[in-house]
Scaffold this motif. Sequence first.
Motif, PDB file in Angstrom:
ATOM      1  N   CYS A  10      11.140  -1.032   1.034  1.00  0.00           N
ATOM      2  CA  CYS A  10      10.300   0.087   1.461  1.00  0.00           C
ATOM      3  C   CYS A  10       9.612   0.685   0.244  1.00  0.00           C
ATOM      4  O   CYS A  10      10.076   0.537  -0.896  1.00  0.00           O
ATOM      5  CB  CYS A  10      11.143   1.147   2.164  1.00  0.00           C
ATOM      6  N   GLN A  11       8.517   1.391   0.484  1.00  0.00           N
ATOM      7  CA  GLN A  11       7.745   1.933  -0.625  1.00  0.00           C
ATOM      8  C   GLN A  11       8.577   2.864  -1.505  1.00  0.00           C
ATOM      9  O   GLN A  11       8.431   2.853  -2.725  1.00  0.00           O
ATOM     10  CB  GLN A  11       6.504   2.644  -0.105  1.00  0.00           C
ATOM     11  N   ALA A  12       9.466   3.637  -0.912  1.00  0.00           N
ATOM     12  CA  ALA A  12      10.293   4.560  -1.701  1.00  0.00           C
ATOM     13  C   ALA A  12      11.192   3.821  -2.694  1.00  0.00           C
ATOM     14  O   ALA A  12      11.579   4.387  -3.725  1.00  0.00           O
ATOM     15  CB  ALA A  12      11.149   5.418  -0.776  1.00  0.00           C
ATOM     16  N   ASP A  13      11.505   2.564  -2.417  1.00  0.00           N
ATOM     17  CA  ASP A  13      12.376   1.767  -3.283  1.00  0.00           C
ATOM     18  C   ASP A  13      11.621   0.762  -4.151  1.00  0.00           C
ATOM     19  O   ASP A  13      12.234   0.052  -4.946  1.00  0.00           O
ATOM     20  CB  ASP A  13      13.397   1.012  -2.421  1.00  0.00           C
ATOM     21  N   PRO A  54      -5.324  -2.012  -0.931  1.00  0.00           N
ATOM     22  CA  PRO A  54      -5.673  -0.774  -0.220  1.00  0.00           C
ATOM     23  C   PRO A  54      -4.997   0.441  -0.849  1.00  0.00           C
ATOM     24  O   PRO A  54      -3.985   0.314  -1.547  1.00  0.00           O
ATOM     25  CB  PRO A  54      -5.140  -1.016   1.193  1.00  0.00           C
ATOM     26  N   PRO A  55      -5.541   1.626  -0.588  1.00  0.00           N
ATOM     27  CA  PRO A  55      -4.923   2.853  -1.099  1.00  0.00           C
ATOM     28  C   PRO A  55      -3.459   2.951  -0.675  1.00  0.00           C
ATOM     29  O   PRO A  55      -3.060   2.425   0.354  1.00  0.00           O
ATOM     30  CB  PRO A  55      -5.744   3.970  -0.442  1.00  0.00           C
ATOM     31  N   ARG A  56      -2.677   3.654  -1.483  1.00  0.00           N
ATOM     32  CA  ARG A  56      -1.262   3.929  -1.229  1.00  0.00           C
ATOM     33  C   ARG A  56      -0.428   2.645  -1.137  1.00  0.00           C
ATOM     34  O   ARG A  56       0.514   2.546  -0.362  1.00  0.00           O
ATOM     35  CB  ARG A  56      -1.087   4.796   0.020  1.00  0.00           C
ATOM     36  N   THR A  57      -0.790   1.651  -1.976  1.00  0.00           N
ATOM     37  CA  THR A  57      -0.043   0.396  -2.040  1.00  0.00           C
ATOM     38  C   THR A  57       0.698   0.327  -3.369  1.00  0.00           C
ATOM     39  O   THR A  57       0.122   0.602  -4.416  1.00  0.00           O
ATOM     40  CB  THR A  57      -0.983  -0.821  -1.915  1.00  0.00           C
ATOM     41  N   SER A 111       1.774   2.528   2.476  1.00  0.00           N
ATOM     42  CA  SER A 111       1.937   3.528   3.521  1.00  0.00           C
ATOM     43  C   SER A 111       0.625   3.743   4.277  1.00  0.00           C
ATOM     44  O   SER A 111       0.570   4.542   5.209  1.00  0.00           O
ATOM     45  CB  SER A 111       2.446   4.846   2.935  1.00  0.00           C
ATOM     46  N   THR A 112      -0.424   3.015   3.880  1.00  0.00           N
ATOM     47  CA  THR A 112      -1.674   3.036   4.647  1.00  0.00           C
ATOM     48  C   THR A 112      -1.410   2.314   5.970  1.00  0.00           C
ATOM     49  O   THR A 112      -0.788   1.251   5.977  1.00  0.00           O
ATOM     50  CB  THR A 112      -2.798   2.328   3.857  1.00  0.00           C
ATOM     51  N   PRO A 113      -1.864   2.861   7.106  1.00  0.00           N
ATOM     52  CA  PRO A 113      -1.615   2.214   8.393  1.00  0.00           C
ATOM     53  C   PRO A 113      -2.188   0.797   8.465  1.00  0.00           C
ATOM     54  O   PRO A 113      -3.233   0.493   7.879  1.00  0.00           O
ATOM     55  CB  PRO A 113      -2.313   3.135   9.398  1.00  0.00           C
ATOM     56  N   PHE A 114      -1.493  -0.046   9.213  1.00  0.00           N
ATOM     57  CA  PHE A 114      -1.840  -1.462   9.374  1.00  0.00           C
ATOM     58  C   PHE A 114      -3.323  -1.658   9.686  1.00  0.00           C
ATOM     59  O   PHE A 114      -4.003  -2.456   9.037  1.00  0.00           O
ATOM     60  CB  PHE A 114      -0.963  -2.067  10.483  1.00  0.00           C
ATOM     61  N   GLN A 127      11.483  -2.793   8.793  1.00  0.00           N
ATOM     62  CA  GLN A 127      12.516  -2.003   8.124  1.00  0.00           C
ATOM     63  C   GLN A 127      12.005  -0.630   7.680  1.00  0.00           C
ATOM     64  O   GLN A 127      12.792   0.279   7.465  1.00  0.00           O
ATOM     65  CB  GLN A 127      13.050  -2.733   6.881  1.00  0.00           C
ATOM     66  N   CYS A 128      10.707  -0.505   7.514  1.00  0.00           N
ATOM     67  CA  CYS A 128      10.119   0.711   6.935  1.00  0.00           C
ATOM     68  C   CYS A 128       9.030   1.223   7.872  1.00  0.00           C
ATOM     69  O   CYS A 128       7.862   0.845   7.727  1.00  0.00           O
ATOM     70  CB  CYS A 128       9.527   0.406   5.564  1.00  0.00           C
ATOM     71  N   PRO A 129       9.383   2.064   8.839  1.00  0.00           N
ATOM     72  CA  PRO A 129       8.402   2.540   9.815  1.00  0.00           C
ATOM     73  C   PRO A 129       7.166   3.150   9.150  1.00  0.00           C
ATOM     74  O   PRO A 129       7.274   3.911   8.186  1.00  0.00           O
ATOM     75  CB  PRO A 129       9.172   3.596  10.607  1.00  0.00           C
ATOM     76  N   GLY A 130       5.991   2.759   9.640  1.00  0.00           N
ATOM     77  CA  GLY A 130       4.732   3.276   9.126  1.00  0.00           C
ATOM     78  C   GLY A 130       4.239   2.579   7.870  1.00  0.00           C
ATOM     79  O   GLY A 130       3.199   2.948   7.335  1.00  0.00           O
ATOM     80  N   GLU A 131       4.960   1.561   7.395  1.00  0.00           N
ATOM     81  CA  GLU A 131       4.556   0.851   6.189  1.00  0.00           C
ATOM     82  C   GLU A 131       4.157  -0.588   6.517  1.00  0.00           C
ATOM     83  O   GLU A 131       4.595  -1.151   7.521  1.00  0.00           O
ATOM     84  CB  GLU A 131       5.675   0.874   5.151  1.00  0.00           C
TER      85      GLU A 131
END
Length: 172
Positions: free
Chosen positions: A61-64, A83-86, A106-109, A157-161
């Motif tokens: 996940c992005q946090a990790d 893309p942004p937020r990658t 965390s940018t939507p699909f 595993q990572c909702p919204g990612e």
Amino acid sequence: MGLRAAALAVALLLGLPTLAGCGGDADGEPASGRGTEPTQGHETDQEAGNELEGAADRTICQADATAVATPYAEGFPDAWRFPPRTTVYDVEDRGSTGVIVTGISSTPFKQILDFLNHDAVDAGFEVTGGETEEHDAEANWSTGRQDGRWAIRESPQCPGETVIQVYAEPTS
């Protein structure tokens, strides 16, 4: 079969890397964007020479995720932008077979899909064929000097990612 579809079928038979699990979307429509066409049929990983499968841990996940340094690797196009937020967290340099770069966003699909079908194309990465489903998409790209493939999938595993993988073949 159109000329582009025929060219894509030949390229796939010659071993361009592909991902498992993708077909057209529910309506058989391609990814939205310039030049993206659905592929015909469905190959197994073994038939396709699946380069992206098995590259990187796609459960991060992005946090990790810990960002890797740029440039990513020799042979990976300097002009490629994510893309942004990658967060790009893995680079696998396979030498003579290419480079695979993996990130989590965390940018939507759907926004990532739009980015790859428009912003990446505007940057010189022409989409030469691909396919889209509800939760994943993939496409071949070419710059005229280099070819490759991108694949995106919503992370279970990572909702919204969304996991993003980009493969670049070595330049000749």
